[in-house]
Design a protein around this motif. Structure first.
Motif, PDB file in Angstrom:
ATOM      1  N   GLU A 134       0.917  -1.018   0.005  1.00 45.11           N
ATOM      2  CA  GLU A 134      -0.192  -0.395   0.166  1.00 45.11           C
ATOM      3  C   GLU A 134       0.438   0.920   0.085  1.00 45.11           C
ATOM      4  O   GLU A 134       0.566   2.283   0.153  1.00 45.11           O
ATOM      5  CB  GLU A 134      -0.979  -0.080   1.179  1.00 45.11           C
ATOM      6  CG  GLU A 134      -2.226  -1.319   1.268  1.00 45.11           C
ATOM      7  CD  GLU A 134      -2.986  -1.259   0.082  1.00 45.11           C
ATOM      8  OE1 GLU A 134      -3.790   0.134   0.376  1.00 45.11           O
ATOM      9  OE2 GLU A 134      -2.871  -2.694  -0.706  1.00 45.11           O
ATOM     10  N   LEU A 135       2.574   1.232  -0.488  1.00 49.54           N
ATOM     11  CA  LEU A 135       3.253   2.390  -0.235  1.00 49.54           C
ATOM     12  C   LEU A 135       3.762   2.493  -1.399  1.00 49.54           C
ATOM     13  O   LEU A 135       4.180   1.547  -2.294  1.00 49.54           O
ATOM     14  CB  LEU A 135       4.007   2.377   0.912  1.00 49.54           C
ATOM     15  CG  LEU A 135       3.737   1.644   2.152  1.00 49.54           C
ATOM     16  CD1 LEU A 135       5.332   1.386   3.425  1.00 49.54           C
ATOM     17  CD2 LEU A 135       2.906   3.091   2.764  1.00 49.54           C
ATOM     18  N   ALA A 136       4.142   3.561  -1.437  1.00 47.03           N
ATOM     19  CA  ALA A 136       5.252   4.325  -2.408  1.00 47.03           C
ATOM     20  C   ALA A 136       6.095   4.113  -1.690  1.00 47.03           C
ATOM     21  O   ALA A 136       6.344   5.415  -0.761  1.00 47.03           O
ATOM     22  CB  ALA A 136       4.237   5.705  -3.520  1.00 47.03           C
ATOM     23  N   VAL A 137       7.237   4.068  -2.748  1.00 49.89           N
ATOM     24  CA  VAL A 137       8.537   3.928  -2.134  1.00 49.89           C
ATOM     25  C   VAL A 137       9.077   4.607  -2.984  1.00 49.89           C
ATOM     26  O   VAL A 137       9.109   4.580  -4.204  1.00 49.89           O
ATOM     27  CB  VAL A 137       9.204   2.505  -1.367  1.00 49.89           C
ATOM     28  CG1 VAL A 137      10.779   3.107  -0.986  1.00 49.89           C
ATOM     29  CG2 VAL A 137       8.060   2.416  -0.995  1.00 49.89           C
ATOM     30  N   LEU A 138       9.909   6.729  -2.526  1.00 47.66           N
ATOM     31  CA  LEU A 138      10.704   6.353  -3.233  1.00 47.66           C
ATOM     32  C   LEU A 138      11.983   6.497  -2.464  1.00 47.66           C
ATOM     33  O   LEU A 138      11.749   6.494  -1.519  1.00 47.66           O
ATOM     34  CB  LEU A 138      10.610   8.123  -3.714  1.00 47.66           C
ATOM     35  CG  LEU A 138       9.420   7.978  -4.153  1.00 47.66           C
ATOM     36  CD1 LEU A 138       9.334   9.969  -3.650  1.00 47.66           C
ATOM     37  CD2 LEU A 138       9.789   8.058  -5.635  1.00 47.66           C
ATOM     38  N   TRP A 139      13.726   6.817  -3.363  1.00 46.09           N
ATOM     39  CA  TRP A 139      14.839   6.190  -3.096  1.00 46.09           C
ATOM     40  C   TRP A 139      15.334   7.214  -3.414  1.00 46.09           C
ATOM     41  O   TRP A 139      15.817   7.187  -4.420  1.00 46.09           O
ATOM     42  CB  TRP A 139      15.530   4.908  -2.696  1.00 46.09           C
ATOM     43  CG  TRP A 139      15.533   4.403  -3.957  1.00 46.09           C
ATOM     44  CD1 TRP A 139      17.181   3.917  -3.927  1.00 46.09           C
ATOM     45  CD2 TRP A 139      14.777   3.307  -4.344  1.00 46.09           C
ATOM     46  NE1 TRP A 139      17.257   3.454  -4.955  1.00 46.09           N
ATOM     47  CE2 TRP A 139      15.682   2.889  -4.884  1.00 46.09           C
ATOM     48  CE3 TRP A 139      13.324   3.012  -4.676  1.00 46.09           C
ATOM     49  CZ2 TRP A 139      15.403   2.169  -6.165  1.00 46.09           C
ATOM     50  CZ3 TRP A 139      13.401   2.249  -5.521  1.00 46.09           C
ATOM     51  CH2 TRP A 139      13.696   2.297  -6.640  1.00 46.09           C
ATOM     52  N   ALA A 140      16.910   7.602  -2.465  1.00 47.13           N
ATOM     53  CA  ALA A 140      18.401   8.769  -3.175  1.00 47.13           C
ATOM     54  C   ALA A 140      19.101   7.358  -2.648  1.00 47.13           C
ATOM     55  O   ALA A 140      19.233   7.621  -1.137  1.00 47.13           O
ATOM     56  CB  ALA A 140      17.855   9.560  -3.189  1.00 47.13           C
ATOM     57  N   GLU A 141      20.736   7.516  -3.424  1.00 48.51           N
ATOM     58  CA  GLU A 141      21.138   6.182  -2.456  1.00 48.51           C
ATOM     59  C   GLU A 141      22.830   6.627  -3.029  1.00 48.51           C
ATOM     60  O   GLU A 141      22.693   7.471  -4.817  1.00 48.51           O
ATOM     61  CB  GLU A 141      21.093   4.521  -2.568  1.00 48.51           C
ATOM     62  CG  GLU A 141      22.150   4.331  -2.513  1.00 48.51           C
ATOM     63  CD  GLU A 141      20.882   2.164  -2.890  1.00 48.51           C
ATOM     64  OE1 GLU A 141      21.658   2.037  -1.841  1.00 48.51           O
ATOM     65  OE2 GLU A 141      21.106   2.456  -3.629  1.00 48.51           O
ATOM     66  N   ASP A 142      23.326   6.743  -2.947  1.00 49.62           N
ATOM     67  CA  ASP A 142      25.036   7.072  -2.963  1.00 49.62           C
ATOM     68  C   ASP A 142      26.223   6.623  -2.795  1.00 49.62           C
ATOM     69  O   ASP A 142      26.111   5.541  -1.806  1.00 49.62           O
ATOM     70  CB  ASP A 142      25.405   8.907  -2.850  1.00 49.62           C
ATOM     71  CG  ASP A 142      25.137   9.323  -1.126  1.00 49.62           C
ATOM     72  OD1 ASP A 142      26.500   8.817  -0.967  1.00 49.62           O
ATOM     73  OD2 ASP A 142      24.370   9.792  -0.825  1.00 49.62           O
ATOM     74  N   THR A 143      27.414   6.438  -3.489  1.00 52.85           N
ATOM     75  CA  THR A 143      28.558   5.960  -2.498  1.00 52.85           C
ATOM     76  C   THR A 143      29.626   6.701  -2.338  1.00 52.85           C
ATOM     77  O   THR A 143      30.777   7.210  -1.992  1.00 52.85           O
ATOM     78  CB  THR A 143      29.566   5.289  -3.516  1.00 52.85           C
ATOM     79  OG1 THR A 143      29.765   6.493  -4.993  1.00 52.85           O
ATOM     80  CG2 THR A 143      28.059   3.959  -4.054  1.00 52.85           C
ATOM     81  N   GLY A 144      29.273   8.544  -1.362  1.00 46.84           N
ATOM     82  CA  GLY A 144      29.950   9.170  -0.806  1.00 46.84           C
ATOM     83  C   GLY A 144      30.085   9.365   0.476  1.00 46.84           C
ATOM     84  O   GLY A 144      30.933   7.848   0.598  1.00 46.84           O
ATOM     85  N   ILE A 145      30.000   9.712   1.271  1.00 47.66           N
ATOM     86  CA  ILE A 145      30.932   9.599   2.713  1.00 47.66           C
ATOM     87  C   ILE A 145      30.104   9.168   3.582  1.00 47.66           C
ATOM     88  O   ILE A 145      31.014   8.807   4.563  1.00 47.66           O
ATOM     89  CB  ILE A 145      31.239  11.701   3.158  1.00 47.66           C
ATOM     90  CG1 ILE A 145      30.534  12.371   3.408  1.00 47.66           C
ATOM     91  CG2 ILE A 145      32.044  11.508   2.275  1.00 47.66           C
ATOM     92  CD1 ILE A 145      30.560  13.653   3.508  1.00 47.66           C
ATOM     93  N   GLY A 146      28.721   9.154   3.638  1.00 48.21           N
ATOM     94  CA  GLY A 146      27.746   8.621   4.380  1.00 48.21           C
ATOM     95  C   GLY A 146      27.582   9.117   6.402  1.00 48.21           C
ATOM     96  O   GLY A 146      28.401  10.635   6.132  1.00 48.21           O
ATOM     97  N   ILE A 182      12.357   7.029   1.138  1.00 44.54           N
ATOM     98  CA  ILE A 182      10.496   8.088   1.387  1.00 44.54           C
ATOM     99  C   ILE A 182       9.578   6.721   1.227  1.00 44.54           C
ATOM    100  O   ILE A 182       9.126   6.180   0.031  1.00 44.54           O
ATOM    101  CB  ILE A 182      10.306   9.034   0.930  1.00 44.54           C
ATOM    102  CG1 ILE A 182      11.857  10.193   0.748  1.00 44.54           C
ATOM    103  CG2 ILE A 182       9.021   9.637   0.500  1.00 44.54           C
ATOM    104  CD1 ILE A 182      11.884  11.543  -0.089  1.00 44.54           C
ATOM    105  N   ARG A 183       8.612   6.857   2.440  1.00 45.50           N
ATOM    106  CA  ARG A 183       7.369   6.274   2.146  1.00 45.50           C
ATOM    107  C   ARG A 183       6.863   6.686   2.322  1.00 45.50           C
ATOM    108  O   ARG A 183       5.856   7.748   3.673  1.00 45.50           O
ATOM    109  CB  ARG A 183       7.452   4.990   3.377  1.00 45.50           C
ATOM    110  CG  ARG A 183       8.576   3.589   2.579  1.00 45.50           C
ATOM    111  CD  ARG A 183       8.666   2.499   3.597  1.00 45.50           C
ATOM    112  NE  ARG A 183       9.805   1.201   2.892  1.00 45.50           N
ATOM    113  CZ  ARG A 183      10.987   1.367   3.002  1.00 45.50           C
ATOM    114  NH1 ARG A 183      11.817   2.592   3.949  1.00 45.50           N
ATOM    115  NH2 ARG A 183      11.708  -0.198   3.143  1.00 45.50           N
ATOM    116  N   LEU A 184       5.040   6.777   1.438  1.00 49.11           N
ATOM    117  CA  LEU A 184       4.178   7.527   1.020  1.00 49.11           C
ATOM    118  C   LEU A 184       3.153   6.674   0.960  1.00 49.11           C
ATOM    119  O   LEU A 184       2.890   5.818   0.392  1.00 49.11           O
ATOM    120  CB  LEU A 184       4.144   8.612  -0.019  1.00 49.11           C
ATOM    121  CG  LEU A 184       5.127   9.675  -0.043  1.00 49.11           C
ATOM    122  CD1 LEU A 184       5.618  10.465  -1.076  1.00 49.11           C
ATOM    123  CD2 LEU A 184       5.307  10.509   1.353  1.00 49.11           C
ATOM    124  N   PRO A 185       1.552   6.859   1.703  1.00 49.58           N
ATOM    125  CA  PRO A 185       0.507   6.206   0.716  1.00 49.58           C
ATOM    126  C   PRO A 185       0.435   6.383   0.201  1.00 49.58           C
ATOM    127  O   PRO A 185      -0.085   7.185  -0.416  1.00 49.58           O
ATOM    128  CB  PRO A 185      -0.925   6.694   2.399  1.00 49.58           C
ATOM    129  CG  PRO A 185      -0.036   7.745   3.115  1.00 49.58           C
ATOM    130  CD  PRO A 185       1.465   8.044   2.653  1.00 49.58           C
TER     131      PRO A 185
END
Length: 191
Positions: free
Chosen positions: A118-130, A186-189
């Motif tokens: 029931e969720l829309a999931v958006l994500w951003a991921e990187d290989t940076g400094i964390g 990010i998880r949104l209905p």
């Protein structure tokens, strides 16, 4: 001639300071508006795939210029939420601005969207400094800047704005990080 050169240096420094203050003021005004109950968002059905592709195009170009690989991951089936398109674009842009800022040349950034029950999931991921685990509870606080981020420009408002936008949409945002990168989800209905 030497005094004119110093004058130019001071002018550039003053201009940079003015730009930082303008960005800080703008960020604080945005955050104040987002957190105000009187300024409830006008939520309408938003198809996330065109939104993610639009944001992705802009940041793919910026990543390429910085020597960073950019990957976009979206499903074939539509994913929709009740939302404010401008605010959702701003949230993803803030996450990708950070990813670009903290990822060195030769690194990678990924942006994605998927349906998860029931969720829309958006994500951003990187290989940076964390970021170190002990900083996790403070990442979304106003003005918080991690120890390892001190050398980078910024006001510490970007993630607080993301949090405020996600809150207004009835969702949640999570962060995972290490010395080899960061991932924000990010998880949104969904509709």
């Amino acid at each position: 001639h030497e005094s004119r050169g110093l004058g130019d240096v001071y002018k550039r420094q003053a201009q940079a300071q003015v730009e930082r203050l303008e960005a800080l003021t703008g960020g604080l005004l945005d955050l104040s508006r987002l957190e105000s109950p009187a300024q409830a968002p006008q939520l309408v059905p938003v198809s996330l795939l065109p939104l993610v592709h639009g944001v992705g195009e802009l940041y793919a170009s910026r990543a390429e210029q910085a020597g960073i690989t950019f990957e976009l991951s979206t499903p074939e089936a539509p994913v929709s939420v009740l939302g404010d398109e401008g605010e959702l674009t701003r949230a993803l842009s803030n996450l990708l601005d950070n990813a670009l800022k903290f990822t060195p040349e030769g690194g990678q950034i990924a942006l994605g969207c998927r349906q998860e029950g029931e969720l829309a999931v958006l994500w951003a991921e990187d290989t940076g400094i964390g970021f170190p685990d002990e900083e996790m509870p403070h990442l979304f606080d106003r003005f918080y800047r991690g120890r390892n981020a001190a050398a980078y420009p910024g006001s510490g408002l970007g993630l607080a704005i993301v949090q405020a936008i996600v809150d207004r949409h009835g969702g949640r945002v999570e962060a995972e990080g290490s010395g080899q990168g960061a991932r924000f989800t990010i998880r949104l209905p969904s509709l």
